[in-house]
Design an enzyme around this catalytic site. Sequence first.
Site, short mmCIF file in Angstrom:
data_model
loop_
_atom_site.label_atom_id
_atom_site.label_comp_id
_atom_site.label_asym_id
_atom_site.label_seq_id
_atom_site.Cartn_x
_atom_site.Cartn_y
_atom_site.Cartn_z
N HIS A 21 1.73 4.48 -2.84
CA HIS A 21 1.81 5.93 -2.68
C HIS A 21 3.16 6.46 -3.17
CE1 HIS A 21 -1.90 6.49 -0.54
NE2 HIS A 21 -1.53 5.78 0.52
N HIS A 70 0.82 -1.21 0.00
CA HIS A 70 0.00 0.00 0.00
C HIS A 70 0.86 1.26 0.00
CE1 HIS A 70 -3.75 2.21 1.24
NE2 HIS A 70 -2.84 3.05 1.72
N GLU A 71 1.78 1.34 0.95
CA GLU A 71 2.59 2.55 1.07
C GLU A 71 3.56 2.72 -0.10
OE1 GLU A 71 1.67 4.71 3.04
OE2 GLU A 71 0.43 3.51 4.39
N HIS A 123 3.65 6.40 -6.89
CA HIS A 123 2.82 7.44 -7.48
C HIS A 123 3.56 8.78 -7.38
CE1 HIS A 123 -1.55 9.25 -7.73
NE2 HIS A 123 -0.77 9.66 -8.72
#
Length: 608
Positions: A403, A399-400, A406
């Site tokens: 980020h 998940h991190e 991105h």
Amino acid sequence: MVLPQNNMEKQKQILKRKDIPENFKWKLEKMYESDELWENDIVDVRKSVEEMLKYVGKLGDCAENLFGALHLNDEISQKIENVYVYARMRKDEDNTVTKYQAMSDKAQGLAVEVQSNLSFMVPEIISISEQKIRRFLKENENLRLYTFYLEELLRQKEHILSKEEEQILAQMGELAAAPKNVFGMINNADIKFPSIMDENDEAVEVTKGRYIKFLESSDRRVRQDAFKALYSAYEKQKNTIASTLNYSVKKDVFYAKVRKYESALQASLDGDDIPLSVYDNLIETVEENLDAMYRYMKLRKKALGVDELHMYDLYKPIVKEIELEIPYEEAKKQVKEGLKPLGKNYIEILEKGFNEGWIDVYENEGKTSGAYSFGTYSSPPYVMLNHQDTAHDMFTLAHEMGHSLHSYYSHKYQPYVYGGYTIFVAEVASTVNEALLMEHLLKTTQDKNKKMYLMNHYLEQFRGTVYRQTMFAKFEKIIHEKLENGEALTPENLSEIYVDLNKLYYGPDVVIDDEIKMEWARIPHFYNAFYVYKYATGYSAAISLSQKILKEGDVAVEKYLNFLKGGGSDYPINLLKGAGVDMTTTDPIHHALKVFKKLVDEMEKMLS
């Protein structure tokens, strides 16, 4: 010293920061090799602000002045971000270190000071006629970089105040941040939790980092004890925390009123140009589909073999006799394999993050709880974890890093002014990573029990990200509306609202334990108004995008990577449409909930 792979399982006392091996710490020296260089940037920022003040009253004189001011503003903003982020991350390493508390406060004070000094810019720009701005854009090629930025100012013109009023609001910035900062110190530094006896009858301190692992325990007594221990600490702080949340909401309502919005919700959504209907549609669509959640709770009750399903039973895997421990190195390996559909370049950047000091892995005394991705335009996109060797932590890593990649793509392909992406799309990339990892694990796992365990984890992602975050969003909407209607927020009515929502969202097969009335008191996202709904909308978009990537291959991957590269160069709704999903409709939410229902169906069959 090298930690054993299952260190965080065996380590009963939390390590001090100095005892964590360097290869498990992020390398913040890539931002500043020394704290002295950090101080130098503060001096440079103040000098640049003096230079910027020469533009006061002259932005509308010519295109060159407007470009010069915007360009210098970007340079100042970049340095302030470096100053603030570095200090904040140093503080997060250990909140008890007073030096970094002071640096963080100093950085925040500098940001407010600069914002106050530069608050003339936006009012002055919008005082320039639209006709003149469009003429400037034709005259000055360099200024055209700021076309979308200037269009945005014109769109929000009615909510921007006079130069003097904007300056006053800017000067209030530090005061406005007080509720969030006070809560942060309570939640990360001051609050202390009791110890409980673990599965081996050893006394272990409850921490926020260990809490979920305790709730996943096969020993129900451990789950109940951890649950009661955590909330007993918040119960003792309920009046103080209710006060901080009350004033945080008052701050939201105040800013909405002075900027001439009808509500704090409208003010929050307007920054991303998101229609109010998107927020309301999410809540309505999820609440129309609560039957699937009730079925899942009934299934969970049956699978656990309990007469009553309590709140502390909700994180226990419903598949028996599975001890799925995933050390950090194994988690990295699985994440890499799961994300291979995103292509060679994506994987190369992922490995760069794994190997070049982006990640702070383990919990230590005083470290901020939870996980995040943080950084600046010129720094690595760092990741903070509190890794505990669980499946949850493996998905947190995916998940991190979503980020962070991105951010990496946005910073690489966009100029600074568009290098950041809005919060509305922020959870899409992170959740695409989680969805792709889950698909990989379900496909490659042969053991029936492990596969059921993963399916249960997938169901929990839906419960936690779509249903639970929507419940949070409903809570935020209610408490803001109460204040807007002149009602007070007290510990009692906050708890009453929260308990009622739990009853609605979890249904008749769950005992709503008295302790859960205090859960609102430990949610830091409530101090960032109307943020959490974006987890649910982002998750819905991510499910659609991940399926497209797996089914359509290179074409879908190219569209998706273009979305990551887009940063903040367009409205988030448009960026997502380019990637292949339309969030102005309820289709992505319905699609996500259909996947959830299908998983419930499959689990019912497998457990029958």
